[in-house]
Design an enzyme around this catalytic site. Structure first.
Site, PDB file in Angstrom:
ATOM      1  NE  ARG A  46       4.947  16.549 -18.904  1.00 18.14           N
ATOM      2  CZ  ARG A  46       4.676  17.614 -19.704  1.00 18.14           C
ATOM      3  NH1 ARG A  46       3.444  17.842 -20.103  1.00 18.14           N
ATOM      4  NH2 ARG A  46       5.633  18.426 -20.076  1.00 18.14           N
ATOM      5  CE1 TYR A  98      -8.352   3.307   0.428  1.00 17.50           C
ATOM      6  CE2 TYR A  98      -8.046   5.076  -1.158  1.00 17.50           C
ATOM      7  CZ  TYR A  98      -7.526   4.191  -0.229  1.00 17.50           C
ATOM      8  OH  TYR A  98      -6.185   4.209   0.037  1.00 17.50           O
ATOM      9  CG  ASP A 170     -13.912   3.170  -7.159  1.00 18.15           C
ATOM     10  OD1 ASP A 170     -13.640   2.071  -7.685  1.00 18.15           O
ATOM     11  OD2 ASP A 170     -13.130   3.768  -6.401  1.00 18.15           O
ATOM     12  CE  LYS A 195      -6.653  -1.027  -4.314  1.00 21.84           C
ATOM     13  NZ  LYS A 195      -5.392  -0.680  -3.683  1.00 21.84           N
TER      14      LYS A 195
HETATM   15  O1  P1T Z   1      -4.434   2.998  -4.109  1.00 15.67           O
HETATM   16  P1  P1T Z   1      -4.874   3.593  -5.418  1.00 15.67           P
HETATM   17  O2  P1T Z   1      -4.469   2.826  -6.617  1.00 15.67           O
HETATM   18  O3  P1T Z   1      -4.551   5.051  -5.499  1.00 15.67           O
HETATM   19  O4  P1T Z   1      -6.484   3.486  -5.431  1.00 15.67           O
HETATM   20  C1  P1T Z   1      -7.331   4.167  -4.549  1.00 15.67           C
HETATM   21  C2  P1T Z   1      -8.624   3.407  -4.383  1.00 15.67           C
HETATM   22  C3  P1T Z   1      -9.742   3.802  -5.097  1.00 15.67           C
HETATM   23  N1  P1T Z   1     -10.911   3.145  -5.014  1.00 15.67           N
HETATM   24  C4  P1T Z   1     -11.048   2.063  -4.227  1.00 15.67           C
HETATM   25  C5  P1T Z   1     -12.352   1.363  -4.150  1.00 15.67           C
HETATM   26  C6  P1T Z   1      -9.940   1.595  -3.496  1.00 15.67           C
HETATM   27  O5  P1T Z   1     -10.103   0.494  -2.737  1.00 15.67           O
HETATM   28  C7  P1T Z   1      -8.702   2.267  -3.567  1.00 15.67           C
HETATM   29  C8  P1T Z   1      -7.507   1.838  -2.806  1.00 15.67           C
HETATM   30  N2  P1T Z   1      -7.761   0.975  -1.750  1.00 15.67           N
HETATM   31  C9  P1T Z   1      -6.825   0.429  -0.927  1.00 15.67           C
HETATM   32  C10 P1T Z   1      -5.523   0.671  -1.029  1.00 15.67           C
HETATM   33  C11 P1T Z   1      -7.356  -0.456   0.116  1.00 15.67           C
HETATM   34  O6  P1T Z   1      -6.584  -1.230   0.733  1.00 15.67           O
HETATM   35  O7  P1T Z   1      -8.572  -0.430   0.334  1.00 15.67           O
END
Ligand code: P1T
Length: 379
Positions: A46, A98, A170, A195
């Protein structure tokens, strides 16, 4: 070294024990101590893990930060950044952020005495106006998901530094291949590594990249105290994905530009949001601060019914949440990624019922265009 060289080699040195060109996945929860109080730098998974440390070195290098920490998701990474704030602090957030960030801040973090203002950060004047004596953080997403609004990072960095506020960016939509927020003045960069960084839609993960040792210490404290560090297998997958980031982003960008031009000329499409198009309201800012435009595009087909028709007739583009994978994913933000955002907020920031978001993959672009064309013709 160049970007592609760093993406392949930093944090990815061959295994010293065997010479394996790819370091193994250390699927372990603990480490044997040589004697009481003496270990090899790892005591418990952890708090420290070789695959996690390797990936953290890679993303810190690619973003130009001094430290990075990787988390179980983008949201876990973003949550850790907001925990740098203390009760009574105020943060300014891009209004078209988001949906998960809106949910986390307005439905949960406000309970701990934090205050948030959602502002159109593409207008530095609006950001300036929203500043309060308690403003400690400005959090921007650029381009925004899914409205593709672009914020001038350097302009907001000037406002943040004048007020001693932390600027967080971001960088998920463009990846460090196309945008370097730290070089433009950001203090912290966050990613949903789910992504483009991973790029293959087979792992969920997030990262926080820091420039200041005091922030890094706090984020590491949170990562090891809460146990939100990314697991070994997922670290391995994202590390593998990053090795091809440069070539993937080049192809994403080429395909993105072609699909955006096709959609802009299509008679069934009312409007297209893509920073690479001269018609985009912040095209000049995008040209100045980005090294490419990427492959995220939103387009409006006016009604929910039209959107449903298009989405239900696609054969190659997959109807799914998420983005940034090699395969083309398409979604309906109003009912999918931004469903948790109140309807009046969606309306104000431009997430209309006819808006469709496409994450253009790296398939043959003619196939994607033909698929979109046949589905649009069903309207
Ligand atoms: O899904 P996660 O790995 O927790 O990430 C969140 C997140 C943060 N910032 C941006 C710009 C994002 O697009 C996302 C997650 N977005 C999607 C799941 C989506 O389909 O837009």
């Amino acid at each position: 070294m160049g970007f592609a060289t760093d993406a392949i080699h930093v944090g990815q040195e061959p295994d010293p024990a065997t010479g394996a060109i790819v370091a193994p996945i250390y699927q372990t929860s603990t480490y044997v101590q040589e004697e009481l109080g003496k270990n090899k730098g790892y005591d418990y998974a952890r708090t420290a893990h070789p695959n996690r440390r390797a990936l953290e070195r890679t993303v810190a290098k690619l973003e130009g930060g001094s430290a990075a920490f990787v988390f179980t998701s983008g949201m876990a990474a973003i949550d850790s950044v907001f925990r740098l704030l203390r009760p009574g602090d105020h943060a300014i957030i891009s209004e078209a952020v988001y949906g998960g960030v809106i949910r986390l801040t307005t439905q949960f973090l406000v309970q701990w005495g934090l205050e948030f203002s959602f502002v159109d950060t593409s207008s530095p004047e609006s950001v300036e106006r929203a500043i309060k004596p308690t403003t400690k953080m400005i959090y921007i997403e650029t381009p925004t998901n899914p409205t593709m609004r672009v914020t001038d990072i350097a302009a907001i960095a000037r406002i943040a530094s004048a007020r001693n506020a932390t600027l967080v960016v971001d960088n998920t939509f463009l990846s460090p291949y196309f945008q370097s927020p730290i070089a433009l003045g950001a203090h912290i960069v966050v990613h949903s590594m789910t992504k483009y960084l991973n790029g293959h839609s087979d792992a969920v993960g997030g990262s926080v990249i820091l420039t200041r040792p005091a922030d890094a210490e706090k984020i590491y404290f949170l990562q090891r105290s809460t146990g939100a560090g990314l697991a070994p297998m997922d670290c391995f997958l994202v590390s593998r994905g990053i090795k091809t980031l440069a070539v993937r982003m080049k192809q994403h960008d080429a395909n993105g530009r072609a699909v955006a031009r096709f959609l802009e000329d299509h008679p069934r499409v009312k409007s297209v949001l893509y920073p690479g198009l001269p018609s985009h309201p912040q095209h000049d800012v995008a040209v100045r601060q980005q090294r490419g435009f990427g492959a995220m595009i939103s387009f409006d087909v006016v009604t929910m019914e039209n959107a449903r028709t298009v989405l239900n007739h696609l054969k190659i583009c997959s109807l799914a949440e998420s983005l940034g994978g090699v395969e083309t994913l398409i979604s309906h933000p109003a009912t999918m990624t931004h469903a948790s955002v109140p309807a009046e907020v969606r309306q104000r920031i431009g997430i209309t019922d006819g808006l469709i978001r496409i994450s253009v993959g790296i398939e043959d672009v003619e196939d994607l265009i033909n698929d979109l064309d046949q589905a649009l013709r069903k309207i």
